[in-house]
Design an enzyme around this catalytic site. Structure first.
Site, PDB file in Angstrom:
ATOM      1  N   GLU A   1       0.801  -1.058  -0.093  1.00 46.19           N
ATOM      2  CA  GLU A   1       0.220   0.033   0.032  1.00 46.19           C
ATOM      3  C   GLU A   1       0.769   1.227   0.210  1.00 46.19           C
ATOM      4  O   GLU A   1       1.717   1.485   0.864  1.00 46.19           O
ATOM      5  CB  GLU A   1      -0.923  -0.066   1.307  1.00 46.19           C
ATOM      6  CG  GLU A   1      -1.844  -1.184   1.150  1.00 46.19           C
ATOM      7  CD  GLU A   1      -3.045  -0.988   2.276  1.00 46.19           C
ATOM      8  OE1 GLU A   1      -4.123  -1.773   2.117  1.00 46.19           O
ATOM      9  OE2 GLU A   1      -2.466  -0.330   3.407  1.00 46.19           O
ATOM     10  N   CYS A   2       0.722   1.902  -1.187  1.00 44.80           N
ATOM     11  CA  CYS A   2       1.481   3.344  -1.079  1.00 44.80           C
ATOM     12  C   CYS A   2       2.958   3.299  -0.932  1.00 44.80           C
ATOM     13  O   CYS A   2       3.524   2.901  -2.188  1.00 44.80           O
ATOM     14  CB  CYS A   2       0.822   4.205   0.014  1.00 44.80           C
ATOM     15  SG  CYS A   2       1.061   6.224  -0.594  1.00 44.80           S
ATOM     16  N   ALA A   3       3.604   3.212  -0.010  1.00 40.91           N
ATOM     17  CA  ALA A   3       5.017   3.199   0.339  1.00 40.91           C
ATOM     18  C   ALA A   3       5.544   1.808  -0.032  1.00 40.91           C
ATOM     19  O   ALA A   3       6.336   1.790  -0.773  1.00 40.91           O
ATOM     20  CB  ALA A   3       5.374   3.505   1.752  1.00 40.91           C
TER      21      ALA A   3
ATOM     22  N   LEU B   1       4.089   0.164  -2.439  1.00 36.51           N
ATOM     23  CA  LEU B   1       4.155   0.271  -4.077  1.00 36.51           C
ATOM     24  C   LEU B   1       5.410   0.802  -4.533  1.00 36.51           C
ATOM     25  O   LEU B   1       6.177   0.370  -5.466  1.00 36.51           O
ATOM     26  CB  LEU B   1       2.792   1.098  -4.489  1.00 36.51           C
ATOM     27  CG  LEU B   1       2.917   1.303  -6.032  1.00 36.51           C
ATOM     28  CD1 LEU B   1       3.012   0.233  -7.016  1.00 36.51           C
ATOM     29  CD2 LEU B   1       1.720   2.420  -6.223  1.00 36.51           C
TER      30      LEU B   1
ATOM     31  N   SER C   1      -0.884  -0.911  -4.665  1.00 32.98           N
ATOM     32  CA  SER C   1      -1.413   0.293  -5.209  1.00 32.98           C
ATOM     33  C   SER C   1      -1.190   1.353  -3.975  1.00 32.98           C
ATOM     34  O   SER C   1      -0.663   1.356  -3.063  1.00 32.98           O
ATOM     35  CB  SER C   1      -2.854   0.195  -5.479  1.00 32.98           C
ATOM     36  OG  SER C   1      -3.591  -0.133  -4.015  1.00 32.98           O
TER      37      SER C   1
END
Length: 822
Positions: free
Chosen positions: A339-341, A343, A429
């Site tokens: 998630e975010c980081a 990704l 993502s």
């Protein structure tokens, strides 16, 4: 009914000091000997970190947008088990919530859901009596909001304080605290808000000082009286074990290990995530991508949450052992949620700094802030997941990639199947999700980690990760790969297509080979391998009892697979699929060690588990063309282990460097084939060389006369001195033609694996290009059936220069303009 004294710390807007005051209250109340539970309204990750440091227990989030209104009180009670008081920090302004939803998920909304009185924090640095007007307006804007007290922040003087106190008293609002200006109690900020606690060595000291300042300037008795006015709650605490069912019958010893990224670069995840994973049957083990050199022992799943990898990119890149460990795990099919980081960490690079390289895109910082709730669906899923985005980075596009989510119908993120298991094992993502709102996520993740084909990471500095390829070839049609794992290059060719998919050389067979083949057909006797054995033995300077002719390399792998009850066979990939197929047909369960492009597909012997009793590796490797060093092959040998080296393409390498075919070592088996260099795919001529005991064991599995008379004749003819000289000539020609092909690819702007020593080149033109080339008359070998590769890769056979140049022109037409020019 449950009694829980509680209050909500709110403000007119962001920047008034909610976090400072709320965290200070938590620490000051704890300093009195009370058990304090800290909570944060909204999706924020950083503030709960300060709350945890202040209270000594996990910080929690209360967000009805992410988890639903019905879960807010149970989640509050779960976080406040055995607590004397709960302090809840609000979000933004008192009435600011999800955009377009009239204050849904706002501080006022959540205060109403949990029945808590509100204490307003107001920055008084630029106002006096107007503060009372602001408080009055907030208290009366919506019915049901109980503003029970006010704390002033950044007050300049006693006179300033009295002016505001009098105005508040006139409206019936008690002033319970006054904090003077003191920059020493302000946490440092960065591009996305406060700096996380994990990145602040002085955070504990700052909170201690803050606790002292709050205890000095805030009436803590009044705070506790306000909290005690909250009514009892008619609900049961949220319990992770009631939300998910533990994975039953997991064929692993103990709980599957889920490695959870932590440390300074990965500070964002909800406390309930860990609780759900444990309830579902996992053993959660933290690791630090900045400092650890290996994944936790026995890793079978990886969770990469949020954080600030952009701040620590150089350090993350410098930790090459961990990059390699994660890359290997992803390529082998370890289930991964990023998630975010997470990704960004999995991307090829971040602002030009190399990252793991498991997601084939690049990331970069921008000036644009992406912020807000998102409604997401997985592809084909009818359920809606509400998540949150908060980032200033962006990633490059990858055409044709399966998205992780559909955000209001638009694709977002990546769902990848790097190991070719037939379903995505990587879900990456920007979207942050709160698993308490969707507990089945944890159940599904742990089930994937605990599946029979799940992966194991034994103790090793290299954090090796292995794959059971039963996952690759499942018979369940719901999960079977769209492309068979046993796909062969000849399936790519067709009428009218230029064959660049099959590695059989197109040069004419020598006259002496043609004569030998025809003469063998004229014989009326059953085939005898005696002459072939003698010729091969002389070719490699070893005794005849160390040679076994076979019907191509494929039969050799079948004999090896059946010769023993292999306990832990391992195949090094990317590689020809036949060893896997032979082992599975013999009832064995092979595992994979997957090499990666970022490492140049180099063989690291330490990646192979110490207790593997059979190891199969190609040299040069198909389809990478990588030629492994003899010393690395020697390092694989050990007592009780058989190492099989597939040298099917080594006769196409001038001088046959790194060959071990002439070495008489215990446990070493070399497999060779005549198919490619001598252009006789229909003859099926091959052989293996090994110590006599192994040769006898393999021969016992071989049917009578499995090797045809023409194949035996070819083995005799192609082992002669004249044949060796002709092979050298052809190998030199392959080098010349391969150089032309590589130049063609470079001119077209197509990335390829440099240094191939085989009669083919592994290139990466991107998704969809192979299909376009087929439409233009060229058949290339697809890459997504090789473990560790995906549909962006193709293998291209070396042909004469004219054909390669024709391919180059077709590539320029097939590639998007910007790719062709890059």
């Amino acid at each position: 009914m449950i009694r829980l004294p509680r209050l909500v710390v709110a403000a007119p807007a962001s920047g008034h000091g909610k976090t400072t005051v709320a965290t200070g209250l938590m620490a000051a109340l704890r300093g009195r000997g009370l058990a304090v539970a800290g909570h944060k309204i909204g999706p924020d990750y950083i503030d709960p970190g300060y709350h945890a440091l202040a209270t000594g227990r996990p910080g929690r989030n209360l967000d009805p947008q992410l988890v639903g209104e019905e879960r807010i009180v149970p989640l509050l009670l779960n976080g406040a088990r055995d607590a004397d008081v709960a302090v809840v920090e609000g979000v933004m302004g008192l009435y600011d919530g999800a955009t377009g939803r009239r204050g849904f998920a706002s501080t006022a909304h959540v205060a109403g859901l949990i029945g808590a009185p509100v204490v307003l924090v107001v920055d008084a640095s630029h106002a006096a009596r107007s503060v009372a007007a602001v408080v009055h307006g907030l208290a009366t804007f919506e019915p049901g909001v109980a503003v029970a007290g006010v704390i002033l922040n950044k007050v300049g003087s006693p006179r300033h304080t009295q002016e505001i106190r009098d105005a508040l008293a006139d409206r019936g609002f008690p002033l319970i605290g006054v904090l003077p200006r003191d920059a020493g109690v302000v946490a440092p900020s960065r591009h996305l808000g406060l700096v996380p606690v994990a990145e602040q060595p002085s955070a504990a000291a700052t909170i201690d000082r803050l606790a002292g300042r709050v205890a000095e300037h805030v009436d803590l008795d009044a705070v506790l009286r306000i909290a005690a006015t909250a009514p009892d709650l008619d609900a049961e605490p949220w319990d992770a074990s009631a939300q998910v069912a533990p994975v039953a019958g997991a064929p692993v010893a103990g709980a599957p290990v889920v490695a959870v990224a932590a440390g300074r670069a990965f500070t964002f995840r909800y406390a309930e995530t860990d609780e759900l994973l444990r309830a579902a049957g996992a053993r959660v083990v933290e690791f630090d991508p900045l400092t650890d050199d290996a994944l936790p022992d026995g890793t079978r799943g990886i969770y990469l949450g949020g954080g600030f990898p952009e701040t620590h990119a150089a350090e993350l890149a410098a930790n090459e052992p961990m990059l390699r460990a994660v890359r290997t795990a992803v390529a082998a099919g370890v289930p991964v949620v990023a998630e975010c980081a997470g990704l960004l960490y999995l991307c090829e690079s971040l602002d030009g700094t190399p990252m793991v390289g498991a997601v084939p895109v690049t990331a970069r910082m921008t000036t644009r802030l992406t912020l807000g709730y998102r409604h997401a669906r997985t592809s084909g899923d009818e359920g809606v997941v509400v998540g949150h985005e908060f980032h200033r980075t962006t990633v490059s596009e990858r055409a044709g990639a399966e998205p992780a989510w559909l955000l209001d119908g638009s694709p977002e993120g990546f769902a990848l199947d790097p190991a070719g298991v037939g379903r995505p094992t990587v879900h990456a993502s920007y979207l942050h999700t709160h698993w308490a709102g969707h507990p089945s996520t944890a159940e599904q993740f742990v089930a994937a980690a605990a599946a029979p084909a799940a992966l194991t990471s034994p103790a090793s500095p290299s954090a090796r990760v292995l794959l059971d390829p039963d996952r690759v070839n499942q018979q369940d049609t719901r999960t079977r790969p769209a492309v068979s794992a046993w796909h062969h290059g000849d399936e790519e060719v067709g009428p009218g297509l230029v064959d660049l998919a099959v590695n059989v050389q197109h040069a004419d067979r020598p006259p002496w080979l043609e004569e030998a083949l025809h003469a063998a057909l004229a014989e009326r006797a059953y085939p005898s391998p005696a002459r072939a054995v003698d010729a091969i033995a002389a070719r490699h300077r070893r005794p005849g009892d160390q040679v076994l002719p076979t019907a191509g390399a494929a039969e050799a792998f079948t004999l090896i697979a059946r010769a023993r009850s292999w306990r832990r066979p391992v195949v090094v990939h990317p590689q020809f699929s036949e060893p896997d197929r032979a082992l599975q047909a013999a009832g064995r369960r092979p595992e994979h060690v997957v090499l990666h492009a970022a490492d140049g597909f180099a063989l690291d012997p330490a990646l192979v588990p110490a207790d593997a009793d059979l190891v199969l590796v190609g040299n040069p490797t198909n389809p990478t063309g990588r030629l492994h060093e003899r010393a690395d092959l020697h390092a694989l040998l050990r007592p009780g282990r058989v190492v099989v080296v597939d040298e099917a393409f080594l006769d196409a390498v001038p001088g046959e460097p790194e060959s071990v075919a002439a070495e008489q070592r215990s446990g070493l088996v070399v497999v060779r084939s005549l198919t490619k260099t001598w252009a006789i795919p229909g003859i099926r001529a091959g052989y293996l060389v090994a110590e006599p005991e192994l040769v006898r064991a393999f021969a016992e599995q071989q049917p009578h006369w499995s090797v045809s008379a023409p194949a035996l004749a070819a083995l005799v003819a192609c082992s002669s001195d004249a044949a060796v000289q002709e092979s050298e000539r052809r190998a030199a020609l392959v080098v010349e033609h391969r150089q032309v092909l590589e130049q063609v690819l470079a001119d077209a702007g197509v990335p390829f694996v440099p240094g191939s020593q085989a009669p083919f080149v592994l290139a990466r033109p991107g998704s969809g290009v192979r299909e376009k080339l087929r439409d233009n008359g060229f058949a290339l070998r697809r890459g997504d059936t090789f473990p560790g590769l995906d549909d962006t890769w193709v293998r291209i056979a070396v042909r004469e220069p004219a054909t390669s140049r024709r391919l180059g022109r077709a590539l320029v037409r097939a590639l998007p303009r910007q790719e062709a020019a890059s």
